[in-house]
Design a protein around this motif. Structure first.
Motif, PDB file in Angstrom:
ATOM      1  N   GLY A 282     119.559  19.132 -46.300  1.00 21.50           N
ATOM      2  CA  GLY A 282     120.515  20.183 -46.648  1.00 21.50           C
ATOM      3  C   GLY A 282     120.269  20.789 -48.010  1.00 21.50           C
ATOM      4  N   ALA A 283     119.000  21.039 -48.346  1.00 19.64           N
ATOM      5  CA  ALA A 283     118.687  21.732 -49.601  1.00 19.64           C
ATOM      6  C   ALA A 283     119.298  23.129 -49.568  1.00 19.64           C
ATOM      7  CB  ALA A 283     117.172  21.829 -49.783  1.00 19.64           C
ATOM      8  N   ILE A 284     119.609  23.663 -50.738  1.00 21.29           N
ATOM      9  CA  ILE A 284     120.292  24.950 -50.823  1.00 21.29           C
ATOM     10  C   ILE A 284     119.509  26.057 -50.130  1.00 21.29           C
ATOM     11  CG2 ILE A 284     119.277  25.496 -53.075  1.00 21.29           C
ATOM     12  CD1 ILE A 284     121.895  26.905 -53.784  1.00 21.29           C
ATOM     13  N   GLN A 285     118.170  25.951 -50.172  1.00 24.98           N
ATOM     14  CA  GLN A 285     117.341  26.978 -49.526  1.00 24.98           C
ATOM     15  C   GLN A 285     117.543  26.982 -48.019  1.00 24.98           C
ATOM     16  OE1 GLN A 285     116.316  24.815 -51.782  1.00 24.98           O
ATOM     17  NE2 GLN A 285     115.011  25.776 -53.322  1.00 24.98           N
ATOM     18  N   HIS A 286     117.749  25.803 -47.429  1.00 24.08           N
ATOM     19  CA  HIS A 286     117.986  25.735 -45.987  1.00 24.08           C
ATOM     20  C   HIS A 286     119.410  26.169 -45.655  1.00 24.08           C
ATOM     21  CE1 HIS A 286     117.181  24.455 -41.878  1.00 24.08           C
ATOM     22  NE2 HIS A 286     118.416  23.950 -41.860  1.00 24.08           N
ATOM     23  N   LEU A 287     120.362  25.724 -46.435  1.00 25.51           N
ATOM     24  CA  LEU A 287     121.759  26.069 -46.172  1.00 25.51           C
ATOM     25  C   LEU A 287     121.965  27.573 -46.178  1.00 25.51           C
ATOM     26  CD1 LEU A 287     123.695  23.397 -48.289  1.00 25.51           C
ATOM     27  CD2 LEU A 287     122.879  23.257 -45.928  1.00 25.51           C
ATOM     28  N   ALA A 288     121.254  28.277 -47.054  1.00 24.49           N
ATOM     29  CA  ALA A 288     121.408  29.725 -47.148  1.00 24.49           C
ATOM     30  C   ALA A 288     121.037  30.423 -45.850  1.00 24.49           C
ATOM     31  CB  ALA A 288     120.549  30.270 -48.294  1.00 24.49           C
ATOM     32  N   GLY A 289     120.225  29.764 -45.037  1.00 20.76           N
ATOM     33  CA  GLY A 289     119.776  30.393 -43.801  1.00 20.76           C
ATOM     34  C   GLY A 289     120.596  30.060 -42.577  1.00 20.76           C
ATOM     35  N   MET A 290     121.557  29.095 -42.693  1.00 16.60           N
ATOM     36  CA  MET A 290     122.282  28.675 -41.484  1.00 16.60           C
ATOM     37  C   MET A 290     123.762  28.358 -41.707  1.00 16.60           C
ATOM     38  SD  MET A 290     122.610  25.396 -42.580  1.00 16.60           S
ATOM     39  CE  MET A 290     123.296  24.516 -41.178  1.00 16.60           C
ATOM     40  N   GLU A 291     124.265  28.486 -42.925  1.00 18.02           N
ATOM     41  CA  GLU A 291     125.616  28.038 -43.218  1.00 18.02           C
ATOM     42  C   GLU A 291     126.700  28.873 -42.525  1.00 18.02           C
ATOM     43  OE1 GLU A 291     126.221  28.174 -47.391  1.00 18.02           O
ATOM     44  OE2 GLU A 291     125.442  30.202 -47.618  1.00 18.02           O
ATOM     45  N   GLU A 292     126.323  30.058 -42.002  1.00 17.32           N
ATOM     46  CA  GLU A 292     127.300  30.878 -41.284  1.00 17.32           C
ATOM     47  C   GLU A 292     127.320  30.569 -39.788  1.00 17.32           C
ATOM     48  OE1 GLU A 292     129.491  32.834 -42.677  1.00 17.32           O
ATOM     49  OE2 GLU A 292     128.718  32.388 -44.676  1.00 17.32           O
ATOM     50  N   SER A 293     126.633  29.521 -39.362  1.00 11.74           N
ATOM     51  CA  SER A 293     126.644  29.125 -37.953  1.00 11.74           C
ATOM     52  C   SER A 293     128.072  28.796 -37.512  1.00 11.74           C
ATOM     53  CB  SER A 293     125.746  27.906 -37.734  1.00 11.74           C
ATOM     54  OG  SER A 293     124.415  28.186 -38.116  1.00 11.74           O
ATOM     55  N   GLY A 294     128.347  29.021 -36.211  1.00 10.90           N
ATOM     56  CA  GLY A 294     129.706  28.812 -35.724  1.00 10.90           C
ATOM     57  C   GLY A 294     130.170  27.368 -35.817  1.00 10.90           C
ATOM     58  N   TYR A 295     129.312  26.418 -35.400  1.00  9.45           N
ATOM     59  CA  TYR A 295     129.668  25.007 -35.401  1.00  9.45           C
ATOM     60  C   TYR A 295     128.415  24.214 -35.748  1.00  9.45           C
ATOM     61  CZ  TYR A 295     132.509  20.965 -33.994  1.00  9.45           C
ATOM     62  OH  TYR A 295     133.246  19.808 -33.992  1.00  9.45           O
ATOM     63  N   ILE A 296     128.526  23.350 -36.744  1.00 10.60           N
ATOM     64  CA  ILE A 296     127.354  22.640 -37.260  1.00 10.60           C
ATOM     65  C   ILE A 296     127.516  21.141 -37.032  1.00 10.60           C
ATOM     66  CG2 ILE A 296     125.966  22.138 -39.317  1.00 10.60           C
ATOM     67  CD1 ILE A 296     127.002  24.825 -40.467  1.00 10.60           C
ATOM     68  N   ILE A 297     126.517  20.552 -36.382  1.00 12.89           N
ATOM     69  CA  ILE A 297     126.478  19.111 -36.172  1.00 12.89           C
ATOM     70  C   ILE A 297     125.273  18.555 -36.927  1.00 12.89           C
ATOM     71  CG2 ILE A 297     126.211  17.258 -34.481  1.00 12.89           C
ATOM     72  CD1 ILE A 297     127.500  19.094 -32.423  1.00 12.89           C
ATOM     73  N   ALA A 298     125.512  17.654 -37.846  1.00 14.42           N
ATOM     74  CA  ALA A 298     124.438  17.086 -38.664  1.00 14.42           C
ATOM     75  C   ALA A 298     124.208  15.626 -38.286  1.00 14.42           C
ATOM     76  CB  ALA A 298     124.780  17.197 -40.146  1.00 14.42           C
ATOM     77  N   ILE A 299     122.933  15.266 -38.174  1.00 14.64           N
ATOM     78  CA  ILE A 299     122.542  13.885 -37.884  1.00 14.64           C
ATOM     79  C   ILE A 299     121.533  13.455 -38.934  1.00 14.64           C
ATOM     80  CG2 ILE A 299     121.532  12.310 -36.193  1.00 14.64           C
ATOM     81  CD1 ILE A 299     122.314  14.348 -34.021  1.00 14.64           C
ATOM     82  N   ASN A 300     121.881  12.442 -39.707  1.00 14.72           N
ATOM     83  CA  ASN A 300     121.005  12.011 -40.790  1.00 14.72           C
ATOM     84  C   ASN A 300     121.337  10.562 -41.133  1.00 14.72           C
ATOM     85  OD1 ASN A 300     119.717  11.822 -43.543  1.00 14.72           O
ATOM     86  ND2 ASN A 300     119.352  14.002 -43.164  1.00 14.72           N
ATOM     87  N   PRO A 306     123.399  16.329 -48.517  1.00 15.07           N
ATOM     88  CA  PRO A 306     124.239  17.517 -48.721  1.00 15.07           C
ATOM     89  C   PRO A 306     124.602  18.252 -47.428  1.00 15.07           C
ATOM     90  CG  PRO A 306     122.424  17.477 -50.305  1.00 15.07           C
ATOM     91  CD  PRO A 306     122.156  16.377 -49.315  1.00 15.07           C
ATOM     92  N   ILE A 307     123.818  18.078 -46.376  1.00 16.14           N
ATOM     93  CA  ILE A 307     124.099  18.774 -45.120  1.00 16.14           C
ATOM     94  C   ILE A 307     125.477  18.412 -44.586  1.00 16.14           C
ATOM     95  CG2 ILE A 307     123.068  16.997 -43.640  1.00 16.14           C
ATOM     96  CD1 ILE A 307     122.798  20.820 -43.135  1.00 16.14           C
ATOM     97  N   PHE A 308     125.948  17.194 -44.896  1.00 16.94           N
ATOM     98  CA  PHE A 308     127.251  16.768 -44.405  1.00 16.94           C
ATOM     99  C   PHE A 308     128.396  17.538 -45.062  1.00 16.94           C
ATOM    100  CE2 PHE A 308     124.909  12.693 -43.417  1.00 16.94           C
ATOM    101  CZ  PHE A 308     124.977  12.858 -42.032  1.00 16.94           C
ATOM    102  N   ASP A 309     128.128  18.159 -46.217  1.00 14.62           N
ATOM    103  CA  ASP A 309     129.181  18.909 -46.914  1.00 14.62           C
ATOM    104  C   ASP A 309     129.603  20.152 -46.144  1.00 14.62           C
ATOM    105  OD1 ASP A 309     129.136  17.059 -48.949  1.00 14.62           O
ATOM    106  OD2 ASP A 309     127.747  18.206 -50.200  1.00 14.62           O
ATOM    107  N   ILE A 310     128.700  20.700 -45.324  1.00 15.80           N
ATOM    108  CA  ILE A 310     129.053  21.916 -44.587  1.00 15.80           C
ATOM    109  C   ILE A 310     129.157  21.666 -43.084  1.00 15.80           C
ATOM    110  CG2 ILE A 310     127.937  23.370 -46.320  1.00 15.80           C
ATOM    111  CD1 ILE A 310     125.765  23.903 -44.137  1.00 15.80           C
ATOM    112  N   ALA A 311     128.834  20.452 -42.652  1.00 16.34           N
ATOM    113  CA  ALA A 311     128.844  20.150 -41.217  1.00 16.34           C
ATOM    114  C   ALA A 311     130.275  20.026 -40.695  1.00 16.34           C
ATOM    115  CB  ALA A 311     128.075  18.867 -40.944  1.00 16.34           C
TER     116      ALA A 311
END
Length: 340
Positions: A282-300, A306-311
């Protein structure tokens, strides 16, 4: 310095290919309407090509209040000089205050050529556009320093203000087939010069994969997947859900995925209804490209990723165990529904 009082309105370069308008053009019209409202002005779309008159109604339905149609055989295929000449003459004739292009292969070639010819600035790969409430200048925000911070750029002394905008960032307006636009069939001078080239053949890349920007479901993998072979496990999940596989920059740089499958600041911006982030920190560069997705499921396996902060849903554990079990459960549920 140009007389800025002469310049008014928002002009959108409505890129089309084979008689179909690109999605980013619709997105730009949507954002253009917001900017125009703040400036108490209108949005004009300009579309270039051959036998494209029918696109005027399409652009009106997407929110364009005026449409300039430039129909000429030499514009059937994109080539730099004639397209640059048309947009340059459109700016000199209609004096828009703002000109927006999609940050596509065509937009990235065309916009700087026009910028140089008009002698104005260009902000590339913007992710945010706003009107300064005090000066009424366009505030153009883009990533800087490798995406580690965002820079807001203004062009207060020259007109028009121009930017290219990344596809998938702005939001399209709802389609209104009752909407009408003022249509101008415009014929600027297109006398061939020594910069014109002749297109003898067009070879298109043929791919059975859906563009990740069009997909409703994306199953995205990162460095945590470990190797190219294990992406087949993600493929099974994607196939079960009717989606496609994407990935982070780390996965692409490792050679596990193609560049056109990359999500993020240096890849594509996506807005699927459902986004799986698997093995992605969940680096900021990746989040900028997908954070507006309708529903986010993170597996880690890293609970502090950091990906869990927006999942919307976060699963901590070994994806090798979770994903196959999830795929199997979804397939079983689908089979049960079909039986009933």
């Amino acid at each position: 310095m140009p007389d800025q009082n002469v310049y008014e309105g928002v002009l959108i370069f409505a890129e089309q290919l084979d008689g179909k308008v690109s999605n980013v053009a619709y997105e730009l019209i949507g954002k253009g309407r917001e900017l125009a409202a703040d400036l108490n002005t209108e949005v004009t779309a300009i579309v270039l090509g051959h036998n494209i008159g029918h696109l005027a109604d399409d652009l009106a339905a997407r929110g364009a209040q005026k449409v300039i149609v430039v129909d000429d055989p030499c514009l059937e295929h994109y080539t730099t000089e004639p397209y640059t000449s048309v947009i340059y003459h459109a700016i000199e004739t209609f004096h828009p205050a703002i000109v927006l292009y999609g940050a596509t292969a065509i937009g990235r070639d065309l916009a700087p050529r026009v910028s140089g010819r008009v002698h104005t600035g260009l902000t590339a790969d913007c992710t945010k556009l706003e009107i300064d409430p005090d000066t009424k200048d366009l505030m153009m925000t883009r990533p800087a320093f490798g995406g580690n911070l965002m820079a807001t750029i203004l062009c207060p002394n020259f007109r028009p203000q121009m930017s290219t905008v990344r596809p998938g960032v702005m939001v399209k307006r709802p389609v209104d087939h009752e909407a009408k636009a003022e249509v101008l069939n415009w014929k600027p001078d297109l006398t061939p010069n020594n910069k014109f080239v002749e297109v003898q053949d067009v070879i298109r890349k043929v791919s059975e994969k859906m563009d990740i920007q069009e997909a409703k479901v994306l199953v995205s993998g990162g460095r945590g997947i470990g190797n190219a072979e294990d992406f087949s496990i993600l493929e099974k999940l994607a196939d079960t859900l009717g989606g496609v596989v994407a990935g982070s920059r780390a996965a692409v740089d490792s050679g596990w995925l193609e560049k056109d499958q990359q999500v993020g600041q240096t890849g594509k911006t996506v807005r699927p209804d459902l986004y799986f982030a698997i093995g992605i920190s969940g680096a900021i560069q990746h989040l900028a490209g997908m954070e507006e997705s309708g529903y986010i499921i993170a597996i880690n396996k890293d609970a502090s990723a950091p990906i869990f902060d927006i999942a919307d849903v976060g699963l901590v554990g070994d994806w090798h165990a979770i994903v196959p079990a999830l795929t199997e459960a979804i397939a079983a549920e689908q089979a049960a529904k079909e039986e009933n």
